[in-house]
Design an enzyme around this catalytic site. Structure first.
Site, PDB file in Angstrom:
ATOM      1  N   TYR A   1      -5.496  -4.979   1.658  1.00 32.71           N
ATOM      2  CA  TYR A   1      -4.634  -3.936   2.208  1.00 32.71           C
ATOM      3  C   TYR A   1      -3.192  -4.419   2.153  1.00 32.71           C
ATOM      4  O   TYR A   1      -2.899  -5.529   2.602  1.00 32.71           O
ATOM      5  CB  TYR A   1      -5.030  -3.644   3.660  1.00 32.71           C
ATOM      6  CG  TYR A   1      -4.009  -2.818   4.421  1.00 32.71           C
ATOM      7  CD1 TYR A   1      -4.168  -1.450   4.593  1.00 32.71           C
ATOM      8  CD2 TYR A   1      -2.858  -3.411   4.945  1.00 32.71           C
ATOM      9  CE1 TYR A   1      -3.213  -0.704   5.268  1.00 32.71           C
ATOM     10  CE2 TYR A   1      -1.901  -2.674   5.610  1.00 32.71           C
ATOM     11  CZ  TYR A   1      -2.082  -1.321   5.773  1.00 32.71           C
ATOM     12  OH  TYR A   1      -1.127  -0.583   6.429  1.00 32.71           O
TER      13      TYR A   1
ATOM     14  N   GLU B   1       1.134   2.865   2.030  1.00 32.97           N
ATOM     15  CA  GLU B   1      -0.018   1.972   2.151  1.00 32.97           C
ATOM     16  C   GLU B   1      -0.862   2.014   0.896  1.00 32.97           C
ATOM     17  O   GLU B   1      -1.057   3.090   0.312  1.00 32.97           O
ATOM     18  CB  GLU B   1      -0.926   2.489   3.277  1.00 32.97           C
ATOM     19  CG  GLU B   1      -0.687   1.896   4.618  1.00 32.97           C
ATOM     20  CD  GLU B   1      -1.640   2.489   5.653  1.00 32.97           C
ATOM     21  OE1 GLU B   1      -1.428   2.213   6.831  1.00 32.97           O
ATOM     22  OE2 GLU B   1      -2.586   3.232   5.293  1.00 32.97           O
TER      23      GLU B   1
END
Ligand code: GDP
Ligand code: MN
Length: 367
Positions: A97, A182
């Site tokens: 991530y 993101e």
């Protein structure tokens, strides 16, 4: 504004990031030219699609033909699926991530990264999440990237690809006035190639005038909010249990503060604005009823607004829509006595004291 994944990925590709090839479809007839084996992903304005059954795999176009209608029939978290992204299925050895998020509390963007990416990223323990506050004037510096890479611990060739992705995300964040960018998963293939497997891009609404390319699409906004917008009602969803209807931005804000003082948490607030138009009052209550708070706090101060007209709208809509959610009303100002009578006739006792009413709504048991 929350861009759909495929639009985020178009931006990523434009900035030179490595994204899987893909095609957006609305029906099984449009699958020609899509890459296979494929991952099929619903395109909606919310995350968590993987867990909600919105991500499927198809080895062949025939498998995809069966899956597309199933995905198109889904509604996830209130979002109706209108498009499906059919993308090259990545062989993923590890999910990472990375994100750049505006931290409003600290008034600066923050770089976040963890080697424990994927659908469980919310549960990553704090000591496994790399965090670096970015001074908005200084920006992202090479030492941030080095710190991140040391923390993540990947071999050099993979680390440098992830660093490159983060550098580009920062560029996008700045140039497009992002509040959140993101990539989860940032997917590492067994061959050691790093792809942007997903894209979440949120653009600051107040900067949209600088980015006319991002015309709002209906699937980007939560459905109740979209309806409120169409009806000209300010509507904000929060995570408490009290639905607040007040008139005017100032009183609405003061109402949230007053509830907080008594330990109450708002679920939604609606600003009726400077009107007593019964149709608008009804629209507010209909929205509120569908948003399902456990109780409602109606706080009206009648300056220009006539309290009795509001009260009439309220009693009518409660009867018409058969609204069962407990209501506490505070009515003050122009024609308040008449308003109180109208509400009393419908079994609603209206307070005049703001404090008393707030305390009461916090204390009552909701549905
Ligand atoms: P989200 O749940 O809405 O964030 O949707 P994602 O696009 O992130 O997909 C959810 C999960 O599906 C990912 O974390 C992966 O585990 C899996 N997934 C998505 N795309 C692929 C792919 O191309 N290949 C593989 N092997 N898994 C994928
Ligand atoms: Mn994701």
């Amino acid at each position: 504004m929350n861009l759909l994944e495929y639009r985020g990925k178009e931006i990523f590709a434009r900035y030179g990031l490595r994204v899987p090839r893909g095609k957006v479809v609305t029906s099984a007839d449009e699958l020609d030219g899509a890459p296979f084996p494929a991952v099929l992903k619903v395109q909606i304005g919310t995350g968590g699609r993987g867990k909600a059954g919105g991500v499927k795999f198809a080895e062949t176009i025939d498998e995809a033909r069966a899956l597309v209608p199933q995905l198109m029939a889904l509604t996830i978290k209130g979002f109706k699926v209108r498009k499906v992204l059919v993308a090259e299925k990545l062989d993923i050895a590890q999910e990472v991530y990375v994100g750049i998020v505006l931290d409003r509390l600290n008034r600066c963007p923050v770089l976040l990264a963890t080697a424990m990416g994927g659908v469980e990223v919310e549960d990553v323990p704090p000591n496994k999440m790399f965090k670096a506050a970015l001074d908005p004037l200084v920006g992202l510096r090479p030492y941030h990237l080095r710190d991140m890479s040391v923390f993540l611990g990947f071999p050099k060739d993979i680390a440098s690809q992830i660093e490159g992705i983060v550098e580009t995300l920062w560029k996008i964040y700045r140039e497009l006035d992002g509040t959140l960018i993101e990539v989860n998963p940032t997917a590492i293939t067994p061959k050691g190639e790093v792809y942007c497997g997903d894209a979440k891009v949120v653009i600051d609404n107040d900067a949209l005038y600088r980015h006319p390319e991002f015309a709002q699409e209906p699937e980007d906004i939560p459905p109740l909010e979209a309806r409120a917008k169409a009806e000209g009602i300010a509507f904000v969803q929060l995570d408490g249990d009290i639905g607040v209807i007040a008139n005017g931005a100032g009183l609405t804000m003061a109402t949230l503060d007053m509830l907080a003082r008594f330990g109450g948490k708002p679920a939604i607030f609606l600003d009726l604005g400077g009107t007593d138009d019964p149709e608008k009052v009804k629209a507010c209550f209909r929205l509120m009823n569908e948003a399902r708070p456990s109780k409602i706090f109606l706080n009206i101060f009648g300056g220009i607004t006539k309290c009795d007209t509001v009260a009439l709208g309220v009693t009518k809509v409660i009867e018409e829509e058969n609204i069962k959610i407990p209501l506490v009303a505070r009515i003050k100002g122009r024609n308040e006595a008449e308003a109180r009578e109208i509400l009393a006739a419908a079994g609603i006792e209206a307070e005049t004291s703001f404090e008393k009413a707030a305390e009461k709504v916090v204390a009552i048991k909701g549905v």
